[in-house]
Design a protein around this motif. Structure first.
Motif, short mmCIF file in Angstrom:
data_model
loop_
_atom_site.label_atom_id
_atom_site.label_comp_id
_atom_site.label_asym_id
_atom_site.label_seq_id
_atom_site.Cartn_x
_atom_site.Cartn_y
_atom_site.Cartn_z
N ARG A 255 23.60 39.24 -20.57
CA ARG A 255 22.35 38.55 -20.84
C ARG A 255 22.51 37.45 -21.88
O ARG A 255 21.79 36.44 -21.83
N ALA A 256 23.43 37.62 -22.80
CA ALA A 256 23.71 36.53 -23.75
C ALA A 256 24.25 35.31 -23.01
O ALA A 256 23.90 34.17 -23.33
N GLY A 257 25.10 35.56 -22.00
CA GLY A 257 25.59 34.46 -21.18
C GLY A 257 24.45 33.78 -20.43
O GLY A 257 24.43 32.54 -20.31
N LEU A 258 23.51 34.57 -19.92
CA LEU A 258 22.34 33.99 -19.26
C LEU A 258 21.55 33.10 -20.22
O LEU A 258 21.18 31.97 -19.88
N LEU A 259 21.27 33.62 -21.42
CA LEU A 259 20.51 32.85 -22.39
C LEU A 259 21.21 31.54 -22.74
O LEU A 259 20.57 30.49 -22.85
N TYR A 260 22.53 31.61 -22.92
CA TYR A 260 23.26 30.41 -23.29
C TYR A 260 23.19 29.38 -22.16
O TYR A 260 22.91 28.19 -22.39
N GLY A 261 23.44 29.82 -20.94
CA GLY A 261 23.41 28.90 -19.81
C GLY A 261 22.04 28.30 -19.58
O GLY A 261 21.91 27.09 -19.35
N GLY A 263 19.68 27.98 -21.81
CA GLY A 263 19.37 27.11 -22.95
C GLY A 263 20.05 25.77 -22.86
O GLY A 263 19.55 24.76 -23.38
N LYS A 264 21.20 25.73 -22.20
CA LYS A 264 21.95 24.49 -22.04
C LYS A 264 21.66 23.81 -20.70
O LYS A 264 22.32 22.83 -20.34
N ASP A 265 20.69 24.34 -19.96
CA ASP A 265 20.31 23.78 -18.65
C ASP A 265 21.48 23.72 -17.68
O ASP A 265 21.61 22.77 -16.89
N MET A 266 22.34 24.73 -17.72
CA MET A 266 23.45 24.81 -16.77
C MET A 266 22.94 25.21 -15.39
O MET A 266 21.86 25.80 -15.27
N ASP A 267 23.70 24.91 -14.36
CA ASP A 267 23.34 25.36 -13.02
C ASP A 267 23.52 26.87 -12.94
O ASP A 267 24.21 27.49 -13.76
N TRP A 268 22.92 27.49 -11.91
CA TRP A 268 22.93 28.94 -11.82
C TRP A 268 24.32 29.52 -11.57
O TRP A 268 24.65 30.60 -12.07
N PHE A 269 25.15 28.81 -10.81
CA PHE A 269 26.49 29.32 -10.58
C PHE A 269 27.26 29.41 -11.90
O PHE A 269 27.92 30.41 -12.19
N THR A 270 27.17 28.37 -12.72
CA THR A 270 27.90 28.37 -14.00
C THR A 270 27.29 29.38 -14.97
O THR A 270 28.02 30.12 -15.64
N THR A 271 25.97 29.44 -15.01
CA THR A 271 25.30 30.41 -15.88
C THR A 271 25.69 31.84 -15.51
O THR A 271 26.03 32.65 -16.37
N TYR A 308 37.22 25.60 -13.77
CA TYR A 308 36.57 24.45 -14.41
C TYR A 308 36.01 24.93 -15.75
O TYR A 308 36.06 26.11 -16.06
N ARG A 309 35.50 23.99 -16.53
CA ARG A 309 35.01 24.33 -17.87
C ARG A 309 33.49 24.23 -17.89
O ARG A 309 32.91 23.37 -17.24
N PHE A 310 32.86 25.11 -18.66
CA PHE A 310 31.40 25.08 -18.75
C PHE A 310 30.94 24.15 -19.87
O PHE A 310 31.71 23.76 -20.73
#
Length: 310
Positions: A255-261, A263-271, A308-310
């Motif tokens: 869930r921390a990874g979800l929050l970070y992604g 919060g950074k407006d990452m796409d769902w695959f990367t999040t 790839y890098r996030f």
């Protein structure tokens, strides 16, 4: 980018049973259980959903703001938050209570039996979301029943997008209450067992739950995770690990990874992939907060796993 984390701070007493619970429980005697487990290994850890999520978000160099209630014995935890540079301005002390405490026994198959004393967590409704100040998003994680209801309503009324993460608190709510949480939430995150219970209590299918939110995230352990969004299901792979040592806190790391992604407006695959990686990093260590990779190490593991890098 501040993420408000509403949930518990707790001390975890973790015991390891070297056999399997299934071997100690007799199917025809479950109506009168009287079982003692020999636990040669025992340790006390810093835990609680809010503490674990905040810890992992800090590893990603995010900005966690924990909203929780603690008791008269909380000073070691408060000192730890200071050392981690995690703000505790929204942590309320309840002098008449003890800090929430979990007693977790894990068997050789990774199954867990947990006894939980809520303590000061039962006063979580005394915290108000408005007191947190400006935040980009929030998560309503397992906490006191009244606190979870209030914090979800507060987030919705204030326009703060939030993840509803019922976790082990899900059985406290009936179907109507869970449907209300789903209607208020921006996103819902559950594991596979919680997903089944959520469907049973609400009468909704996974697709129907997803239609009421921006996304529904279902974690499935070593089978990875599924993200239901925009009428599609995205399959997120599990990141392989050398050794799965302790599942305690893996969901919180995810869930921390979800929050970070988010919060950074990452796409769902990367999040989703970042969340999966955080869970994999955690499972290789005992306890919810004993893994300590640097941000560059997390980035390198992500690149190695996904190309790839996030």
């Amino acid at each position: 980018m501040t993420s408000l984390i509403c949930g518990s701070l707790a001390f975890d007493t973790i015991m390891l049973f070297q056999g399997r619970f299934s071997e100690a429980l007799l199917a025809d005697q479950l109506h009168k259980i009287n079982v003692a487990f020999l636990v040669p290994e025992i340790r006390r850890e810093f835990g609680g959903c809010a503490g674990n999520i905040g810890y992992n978000l800090r590893l990603l160099e995010g900005d966690p703001l924990i909203m929780a209630t603690v008791g008269q014995d909380a000073q070691p935890y408060l000192d730890r938050l200071d050392q981690l540079q995690i703000s505790r301005r929204c942590v309320r002390s309840i002098a008449s209570s003890y800090t929430a405490q979990a007693f977790i026994t894990t068997d050789a198959g990774g199954n867990q039996i947990t006894a939980f004393h809520p303590g000061a967590m039962s006063c979580s409704h005394e915290n108000r979301i408005a007191d947190a100040g400006p935040v980009k998003l929030a998560i309503v994680a397992p906490d006191g029943r009244d606190g979870m209801l209030q914090h979800a309503a507060d987030c919705a009324s204030l326009g703060v997008p939030f993840i509803f993460d019922p976790g082990q608190g899900l059985p406290m709510f009936n179907g109507a209450e869970l449907q209300h949480f789903i209607e208020l939430a921006t996103w819902v995150a559950v594991n596979d067992y919680e997903a089944e219970l959520l469907m049973e209590r609400t009468g909704l299918t996974l697709d129907q739950i997803a239609q009421r939110t921006s996304a529904l995230i279902v974690t499935r352990g070593e089978q990875g995770a599924e993200i239901y969004t925009d009428g599609k299901r995205l399959d997120i792979p599990c990141v392989p690990v050398e050794q799965a040592i302790d599942p305690t806190g893996c969901g919180d790391a995810f869930r921390a990874g979800l929050l970070y992604g988010l919060g950074k407006d990452m796409d769902w695959f990367t999040t989703g992939r970042l969340a999966s990686l955080m869970g994999a990093i955690k499972i290789g260590h005992q306890g919810g907060q004993n893994h300590c990779p640097t941000r560059p190490e997390i980035e390198e593991r992500f690149h190695s796993a996904f190309g790839y890098r996030f």
